[in-house]
Write an enzyme that holds these catalytic residues in place. Structure first.
Site, mmCIF file in Angstrom:
data_model
loop_
_atom_site.group_PDB
_atom_site.id
_atom_site.type_symbol
_atom_site.label_atom_id
_atom_site.label_comp_id
_atom_site.label_asym_id
_atom_site.label_seq_id
_atom_site.Cartn_x
_atom_site.Cartn_y
_atom_site.Cartn_z
ATOM 1 N N LYS A 12 -6.778 10.421 -29.475
ATOM 2 C CA LYS A 12 -5.983 10.384 -28.254
ATOM 3 C C LYS A 12 -4.877 11.419 -28.343
ATOM 4 O O LYS A 12 -4.353 11.682 -29.436
ATOM 5 C CB LYS A 12 -5.351 8.990 -28.099
ATOM 6 C CG LYS A 12 -5.004 8.643 -26.672
ATOM 7 C CD LYS A 12 -6.179 8.062 -25.922
ATOM 8 C CE LYS A 12 -5.807 7.763 -24.494
ATOM 9 N NZ LYS A 12 -6.887 7.089 -23.769
ATOM 10 N N GLY A 65 -3.307 -3.178 -9.516
ATOM 11 C CA GLY A 65 -3.382 -1.728 -9.700
ATOM 12 C C GLY A 65 -4.524 -1.157 -8.874
ATOM 13 O O GLY A 65 -5.694 -1.463 -9.128
ATOM 14 N N GLY A 110 -5.227 2.176 -8.221
ATOM 15 C CA GLY A 110 -5.340 3.623 -8.437
ATOM 16 C C GLY A 110 -6.791 4.046 -8.407
ATOM 17 O O GLY A 110 -7.626 3.452 -7.707
ATOM 18 N N VAL A 151 -9.317 3.771 -10.552
ATOM 19 C CA VAL A 151 -10.316 2.760 -10.927
ATOM 20 C C VAL A 151 -10.214 1.544 -10.008
ATOM 21 O O VAL A 151 -11.235 1.056 -9.495
ATOM 22 C CB VAL A 151 -10.136 2.310 -12.400
ATOM 23 C CG1 VAL A 151 -11.160 1.239 -12.751
ATOM 24 C CG2 VAL A 151 -10.259 3.489 -13.354
HETATM 25 P P1 NAD Z 1 -4.098 5.278 -11.927
HETATM 26 O O1 NAD Z 1 -2.844 5.870 -12.458
HETATM 27 O O2 NAD Z 1 -4.913 6.031 -10.931
HETATM 28 O O3 NAD Z 1 -3.825 3.820 -11.295
HETATM 29 C C1 NAD Z 1 -2.983 2.872 -11.847
HETATM 30 C C2 NAD Z 1 -2.389 2.092 -10.685
HETATM 31 O O4 NAD Z 1 -1.673 0.974 -11.203
HETATM 32 C C3 NAD Z 1 -1.394 2.909 -9.851
HETATM 33 O O5 NAD Z 1 -1.748 2.808 -8.482
HETATM 34 C C4 NAD Z 1 -0.058 2.241 -10.139
HETATM 35 O O6 NAD Z 1 0.850 2.317 -9.027
HETATM 36 C C5 NAD Z 1 -0.501 0.817 -10.431
HETATM 37 N N1 NAD Z 1 0.443 0.019 -11.199
HETATM 38 C C6 NAD Z 1 1.161 0.369 -12.296
HETATM 39 N N2 NAD Z 1 1.916 -0.667 -12.707
HETATM 40 C C7 NAD Z 1 1.654 -1.702 -11.855
HETATM 41 C C8 NAD Z 1 2.132 -3.041 -11.760
HETATM 42 N N3 NAD Z 1 3.033 -3.539 -12.593
HETATM 43 N N4 NAD Z 1 1.651 -3.820 -10.754
HETATM 44 C C9 NAD Z 1 0.736 -3.332 -9.882
HETATM 45 N N5 NAD Z 1 0.271 -2.072 -9.923
HETATM 46 C C10 NAD Z 1 0.717 -1.268 -10.908
HETATM 47 O O7 NAD Z 1 -4.966 4.929 -13.238
HETATM 48 P P2 NAD Z 1 -6.535 4.650 -13.307
HETATM 49 O O8 NAD Z 1 -7.233 5.897 -13.701
HETATM 50 O O9 NAD Z 1 -6.953 3.910 -12.088
HETATM 51 O O10 NAD Z 1 -6.588 3.686 -14.584
HETATM 52 C C11 NAD Z 1 -6.164 2.332 -14.471
HETATM 53 C C12 NAD Z 1 -6.145 1.710 -15.871
HETATM 54 O O11 NAD Z 1 -7.459 1.765 -16.446
HETATM 55 C C13 NAD Z 1 -5.216 2.429 -16.876
HETATM 56 O O12 NAD Z 1 -4.673 1.467 -17.757
HETATM 57 C C14 NAD Z 1 -6.166 3.336 -17.647
HETATM 58 O O13 NAD Z 1 -5.678 3.625 -18.954
HETATM 59 C C15 NAD Z 1 -7.413 2.469 -17.694
HETATM 60 N N6 NAD Z 1 -8.644 3.245 -17.824
HETATM 61 C C16 NAD Z 1 -8.963 4.177 -16.905
HETATM 62 C C17 NAD Z 1 -10.149 4.894 -17.039
HETATM 63 C C18 NAD Z 1 -10.548 5.925 -16.011
HETATM 64 O O14 NAD Z 1 -11.734 6.311 -15.987
HETATM 65 N N7 NAD Z 1 -9.644 6.386 -15.157
HETATM 66 C C19 NAD Z 1 -11.017 4.652 -18.126
HETATM 67 C C20 NAD Z 1 -10.663 3.661 -19.062
HETATM 68 C C21 NAD Z 1 -9.469 2.964 -18.896
#
Ligand code: NAD
Length: 348
Positions: free
Chosen positions: A78, A175, A177, A179
């Site tokens: 990482k 959340g 975002g 995903v």
């Molecule tokens: P992202 O940054 O696009 O979305 C995260 C969302 O969570 C944002 O909209 C943010 O405003 C919201 N958020 C943060 N804190 C919050 C809270 N306390 N209450 C409610 N909402 C909150 O990230 P992503 O790419 O969608 O990833 C989401 C999670 O999944 C992360 O933890 C990431 O590490 C994990 N993940 C993502 C992937 C991927 O392919 N993108 C793969 C494995 C793991």
């Protein structure tokens, strides 16, 4: 620091500073025994260098476990970039980071993570071939969402306390975002009842309008009465002493490191909440990054992602037979793949 590296079996820790761009970055390589260490590059505002190093070490270890359980021939690594107060030239920053990645000779392959995007991976690719998730391979989020969606289906089938099918199940998504939104789309198409929350109100409104989801404030999502709570925001949100506030029957989501401590996994088990281990459930993104980097097609990638739910089903079967917490079973399975059978405990 060496004690922490030993405890987490981290093999390499690298720091890089670039005066011209202000880049300060850390790359932790947990293991390369199963292949090059593949893992996201996180751009985040850390309070201190120590916090950034600890985060890189912890996340790299999670990537080793994730690759092992997902059957992906990669090691775990990482990178974290300590976000400067202001980024004057994002392209120059990621070019400097690309030189850092290149200096490791392919032992670490960078990918997208919180705070970084496909265009940043394209910039890194202009410096080094050791990067995935470029615009050629595409965004991993839909693949991660697919793995989570399949895992929710498997979880529903594993417990008699839950509805058999997604249609009619109430799922609370924290959340919205990349995903979370893609997951809501899959769940909505399958007929789930959605309750959603995000700290960004525009994302909440979009889900209300597109999927007819009900929303609750961020502080209320953990206690929503539902079949499945799906954490898709940041990690560390399930704590041993707050598990009693949950009103769900299962936890299945994409967020990395959902359990604040290993005790949180045991607390879920004691409360009868079925936990689908995050690093298995969210492996779709890693599978996509690894396989697209090797030139595999989306159809091949999708097929491999279906394996995630099959492994989860095996873990649930072991849990049913042995009565052991799911989080422990998953850790042991990953450790067995990574380090071989655990030595027998000798009595004194
Ligand atoms: P992202 O940054 O696009 O979305 C995260 C969302 O969570 C944002 O909209 C943010 O405003 C919201 N958020 C943060 N804190 C919050 C809270 N306390 N209450 C409610 N909402 C909150 O990230 P992503 O790419 O969608 O990833 C989401 C999670 O999944 C992360 O933890 C990431 O590490 C994990 N993940 C993502 C992937 C991927 O392919 N993108 C793969 C494995 C793991």
């Amino acid at each position: 620091m060496f004690a922490e590296m030993k405890n987490t079996r981290t093999s390499e820790l690298h720091l890089w500073a670039d005066e011209a761009t202000g880049l300060q970055a850390v790359i932790a390589i947990n293991s390369t025994t199963r292949g090059a260490a593949l893992g996201g590059c996180r751009l985040f505002s850390y309070k201190s260098t120590d916090d950034a190093i600890h985060d890189a070490i912890r996340l790299a270890r999670g990537m080793s476990y994730k690759a092992a359980l997902a059957g992906v021939e990669q090691g775990g690594g990482k990178a974290v970039i300590m976000a400067p107060r202001e980024i004057h030239d994002r392209e120059a920053l990621f070019k400097a980071f690309g030189r850092f990645v290149h200096s490791l000779g392919g032992r670490y392959i960078a990918a997208m993570d919180v705070g970084t995007q496909t265009s940043d991976m394209d910039t890194i690719a202009s410096i080094t071939p050791h990067v995935a998730c470029t615009s050629k391979g595409g965004d991993p989020a839909p693949y991660t969402a697919l793995g989570v969606f399949n895992s929710i289906k498997t979880t529903l089938q594993a417990s008699s306390a839950l509805p058999d099918d997604i249609s009619g199940a109430r799922i609370a998504v924290q959340g919205l975002g990349n995903v979370g939104f893609a997951l809501c789309e899959l769940l909505s198409n399958a007929g789930a009842e959605l309750v959603v929350s995000d700290i960004d109100s525009a994302k909440v409104t979009r889900c209300e309008q597109v999927f007819g989801a009900r929303s609750v404030p961020p502080s209320a999502i953990l206690s929503v009465e539902c079949d499945v709570f799906s954490p898709c925001g940041m990690g560390g949100i399930i704590q041993a002493d707050t598990v009693k506030d949950l009103s769900c029957r299962a936890v299945v989501g994409s967020a990395n490191n959902q359990l604040a401590t290993p005790e949180a996994g045991l607390a879920l088990h004691r409360q009868g909440i079925l936990y689908a281990p995050d690093y298995l459930v969210n492996a779709g993104g890693l599978i996509h990054a690894s396989l697209s980097h090797r030139g595999k097609t989306p159809a091949e990638i999708n097929e491999r992602i279906h394996g995630v739910a099959e492994t989860l089903s095996q873990i649930f079967k072991r849990h049913k037979t042995s009565g052991e917490p799911v989080s422990l079973i998953a850790d042991r399975m990953a450790e067995h793949i990574l380090y071989g059978p655990a030595p027998l405990q000798r009595s004194a």
